[in-house]
Design an enzyme around this catalytic site. Sequence first.
Site, PDB file in Angstrom:
ATOM      1  N   CYS A 137      17.349  45.746  -1.600  1.00 37.24           N
ATOM      2  CA  CYS A 137      17.442  47.095  -1.020  1.00 37.24           C
ATOM      3  C   CYS A 137      18.828  47.726  -1.150  1.00 37.24           C
ATOM      4  CB  CYS A 137      17.035  47.063   0.454  1.00 37.24           C
ATOM      5  SG  CYS A 137      18.258  46.277   1.511  1.00 37.24           S
ATOM      6  N   TYR A 174      -4.590   2.690   8.529  1.00 36.70           N
ATOM      7  CA  TYR A 174      -3.828   1.541   8.027  1.00 36.70           C
ATOM      8  C   TYR A 174      -3.351   0.569   9.098  1.00 36.70           C
ATOM      9  CZ  TYR A 174      -0.065   4.951   8.923  1.00 36.70           C
ATOM     10  OH  TYR A 174       0.748   5.878   9.488  1.00 36.70           O
ATOM     11  N   CYS A 220      14.776  47.104   4.193  1.00 33.35           N
ATOM     12  CA  CYS A 220      14.703  46.127   3.106  1.00 33.35           C
ATOM     13  C   CYS A 220      13.259  45.669   2.927  1.00 33.35           C
ATOM     14  CB  CYS A 220      15.603  44.937   3.417  1.00 33.35           C
ATOM     15  SG  CYS A 220      15.543  43.681   2.126  1.00 33.35           S
ATOM     16  N   ASP A 271       2.747  10.454   3.014  1.00 24.90           N
ATOM     17  CA  ASP A 271       3.700  11.379   3.625  1.00 24.90           C
ATOM     18  C   ASP A 271       2.945  12.435   4.434  1.00 24.90           C
ATOM     19  OD1 ASP A 271       6.056  12.514   4.286  1.00 24.90           O
ATOM     20  OD2 ASP A 271       6.487  13.362   2.316  1.00 24.90           O
ATOM     21  N   CYS A 313      22.465  43.515  -1.092  1.00 25.16           N
ATOM     22  CA  CYS A 313      21.139  42.913  -1.206  1.00 25.16           C
ATOM     23  C   CYS A 313      20.434  43.376  -2.475  1.00 25.16           C
ATOM     24  CB  CYS A 313      20.322  43.306   0.025  1.00 25.16           C
ATOM     25  SG  CYS A 313      18.593  42.849  -0.121  1.00 25.16           S
ATOM     26  N   LYS A 354       2.823   4.561   0.980  1.00 28.46           N
ATOM     27  CA  LYS A 354       3.296   5.155   2.238  1.00 28.46           C
ATOM     28  C   LYS A 354       2.947   6.635   2.164  1.00 28.46           C
ATOM     29  CE  LYS A 354       7.351   5.389   5.231  1.00 28.46           C
ATOM     30  NZ  LYS A 354       7.264   6.777   5.625  1.00 28.46           N
ATOM     31  N   GLU A 384       0.847  -1.196   0.000  1.00 28.40           N
ATOM     32  CA  GLU A 384       0.000   0.000   0.000  1.00 28.40           C
ATOM     33  C   GLU A 384       0.878   1.239   0.000  1.00 28.40           C
ATOM     34  OE1 GLU A 384      -0.979  -1.440   3.980  1.00 28.40           O
ATOM     35  OE2 GLU A 384      -1.119   0.666   4.580  1.00 28.40           O
ATOM     36  N   CYS A 396      21.225  40.013   4.239  1.00 26.98           N
ATOM     37  CA  CYS A 396      21.079  41.449   4.039  1.00 26.98           C
ATOM     38  C   CYS A 396      21.096  42.130   5.407  1.00 26.98           C
ATOM     39  CB  CYS A 396      19.748  41.699   3.345  1.00 26.98           C
ATOM     40  SG  CYS A 396      19.237  43.408   3.415  1.00 26.98           S
ATOM     41  N   LYS A 425      11.108   2.848  -0.230  1.00 26.82           N
ATOM     42  CA  LYS A 425      11.054   4.278  -0.526  1.00 26.82           C
ATOM     43  C   LYS A 425      11.270   4.541  -2.017  1.00 26.82           C
ATOM     44  CE  LYS A 425      10.876   6.697   3.275  1.00 26.82           C
ATOM     45  NZ  LYS A 425      11.969   7.341   3.750  1.00 26.82           N
TER      46      LYS A 425
HETATM   47  S1  IVH Z   1       2.426   1.042   9.044  1.00 28.78           S
HETATM   48  C1  IVH Z   1       4.364  -0.728  12.858  1.00 28.78           C
HETATM   49  N1  IVH Z   1       1.493   2.004   6.799  1.00 28.78           N
HETATM   50  O1  IVH Z   1       5.420   5.815   7.968  1.00 28.78           O
HETATM   51  C2  IVH Z   1       4.111  -0.141  11.531  1.00 28.78           C
HETATM   52  N2  IVH Z   1       2.900   3.398   8.096  1.00 28.78           N
HETATM   53  O2  IVH Z   1       8.250   5.340   8.509  1.00 28.78           O
HETATM   54  C3  IVH Z   1       3.219   1.008  11.581  1.00 28.78           C
HETATM   55  N3  IVH Z   1       3.196   5.635   7.166  1.00 28.78           N
HETATM   56  O3  IVH Z   1       5.194   6.087  11.436  1.00 28.78           O
HETATM   57  C4  IVH Z   1       3.215   1.842  10.382  1.00 28.78           C
HETATM   58  N4  IVH Z   1       1.934   5.360   5.394  1.00 28.78           N
HETATM   59  O4  IVH Z   1       3.642   7.523   9.983  1.00 28.78           O
HETATM   60  C5  IVH Z   1       2.271   2.242   7.878  1.00 28.78           C
HETATM   61  N5  IVH Z   1       0.547   2.747   4.828  1.00 28.78           N
HETATM   62  C6  IVH Z   1       1.307   2.966   5.890  1.00 28.78           C
HETATM   63  C7  IVH Z   1       1.931   4.202   6.092  1.00 28.78           C
HETATM   64  C8  IVH Z   1       2.733   4.382   7.207  1.00 28.78           C
HETATM   65  C9  IVH Z   1       2.695   6.210   6.063  1.00 28.78           C
HETATM   66  C10 IVH Z   1       4.113   6.319   8.089  1.00 28.78           C
HETATM   67  C11 IVH Z   1       3.761   6.199   9.535  1.00 28.78           C
HETATM   68  C12 IVH Z   1       4.958   5.560  10.188  1.00 28.78           C
HETATM   69  C13 IVH Z   1       6.047   5.904   9.214  1.00 28.78           C
HETATM   70  C14 IVH Z   1       7.200   4.936   9.311  1.00 28.78           C
END
Ligand code: IVH
Length: 711
Positions: A438, A242, A459, A136, A435, A134, A132, A453, A331
Amino acid sequence: MPSSKPAASDAPVETLSPGEARAEHERIGEVIAEADRLYYQDDAPTLTDADYDALRRRYEALEAAFPALKSADSLTERVGAAPSSKFGKVTRAVPMLSLSNAFSDEEVAEFVGRVRRFLGLDADAPVAMTAEPKIDGLSCSLRYENGRLAVAATRGDGTVGEDVTANIRTIGEVPQALKGAPDVLEVRGEVYLSHEDFRRINARQEEKGLPLFANPRNAAAGSLRQLDPEITRQRPLRFFAYTWGEIAPARPRDTQSGMVAWFKELGFPVNPLTVVCHSAEELLAHYRMIGERRATLGYDIDGVVYKVDDLALQARLGFVSRSPRWAIAHKFAAEKATTILDNIDIQVGRTGALTPVAKLRPVTVGGVVVSNATLHNEDYIKGIGTDGARFREHDIRIGDTVVVQRAGDVIPQVLDVVPEKRPADARPYSFPTSCPACGSPAVREEGEAVRRCTGGFACPAQAVERLRHVVSRRVLDIEGLGAERLPFFFEDEDLRIREPADIFTLAKRDAENLKKLKDKEGFGALSAKNLFEAIENSRTVALDRVIAALGIRHVGETTARVLARAYGTWTAFHDAAVKLADGDEEARHELDSLDQIGDAVIDALANFFREPRNRAMVERLVAELHVQEVEKPKADTPVAGKTVVFTGSLEKMTRDEAKAMAERLGAKVAGSVSKKTDYVVAGPGAGSKLDKARDLGVIVMTEDEWFELVK
Ligand code: IVH
């Protein structure tokens, strides 16, 4: 105050004695803890990522070489930062953890292999895993009791988070009540902002002259961590569920995917791109699919999370330090492209920082057209890092072909230059020393990468931000002239406020003007009258606040107080500052002898008062004010003139209170123990400072003994 010089020592850790290692471990630990606090709680980072990482690495190296340093409260054992004290605390029975990362296909294959080995499965046995996006954003836990939302908390240090219940209640997507839920259910997930809402919020910030958020994650954090839930309500935060924490009496499903489907039935938003896979290849195919759709999702994601689907297997796999063995975050790589650097512009920030911006031949980087990218600072263009060492062989020149990177959704940056493609007429860049907004000199302080500056209020790029500081509660505290109204006054043709003195001539100018404030949009007779009254009431002001109002770099409220106490009157302070600026050694020496005043402050004062426009501005302001003198510290107390160090955790007073009290009584408060220290007041948990005091024969006392001494 965080140390402004966080540098780690260069000596290899192996050459340190245990005592030296302990002292350095403690010192770096304090700097890291303070940096974490500023980053996580105030959303205001002070160290560059590189400096922070270097400190972290040194800290870990010290622990690796001296295992005795590693205790339960070591920073290496913590996730994030302890919760801020401005919110209530929430302690969770099941801590929120983090994920380990994979950056390549090989690392994903290794992860799947590890899971199989740990479970004693064959190398090609299928293991069901979810994949799934991740998200941000910020993770949050939502606790429902008897089907009603009871408490919502940020992650904090994992176990203890901040109570943000009132703010979470403003999120329309989060159910307030659940049907058919167990008695206790803690749903966890990510709070985030869509790209569209992020843009809208920033547009509103800009209209109001408020600072912009760097990215949706920061904006979501700033919105969730608002003390006023009404502000959060105006920021359309969203949520994806999640995972979960405590569930009682019983968890209703026995797979990860089943749990997520159940969250959906209960009314929580869950991510539609969640699937179940059976091999590393399938996981990677889903990763690629999500990567291709990333640019059109409408919210930020920074990777794909894989989790073992069977919850019984998850339980067998367990955890390694702070991450589960049954999950990993794959990542996304930073996205890169090459293009031509057409020019370099200088942007002047609200604090006067000059930032070079690359003007690029437009190029698509990860689905987004980029034509501007940051070049960070003067040295970066030359190929010199913050540590002063060369990190790139070639400088960057106008006409060069450069590599541009968009990592996640942060501001694009110029990463590198392609020297083979340098045309003969490429022009080396010389960074401006005045700068562009100004014309004032732009200076670089020793040890700083940024050129700034010195124009201050003169400024236009800085004036509104500085005025906002001047009228704020902690400086001149002018009610009715808050942050929202300043841009209006800054622009208004008739009633311009461009520097602090203009605030105090406003009523007079209004009376002389044909076009009056009371007739302007957003004002009326009453609000104009109230504003003039509030300004009048602020005319009498303590010396330290006047000094703070000047907006001199490194001279915030605390330093202003030290200066005010040392000089007592405006005239004495002003004379000293002007002499200093004119090169008077005695004036410099006098300042240097003050506790807490070092070269950074002295140079900043000298630079400020050297600029004729600043001197004139200061004179105009002071002519409008009644500056109150500051009481000099008492000279006839048992601790007058003594140097005191407070260490350990104090139980009867806060650090700030202890410090203020000692200073009121005429004592100097120092941060470290030396031969010059007279008293060390030690609370429980005092460490190396206490040892050092004993070694040096300094008088050590408890808090009670201190109170006895000064009573
Ligand atoms: S599972 C024990 N699922 O990523 C595992 N985390 O780097 C619990 N995050 O602290 C996390 N999307 O803030 C999980 N689909 C996802 C996520 C997710 C974002 C974040 C979450 C976590 C951080 C870890």
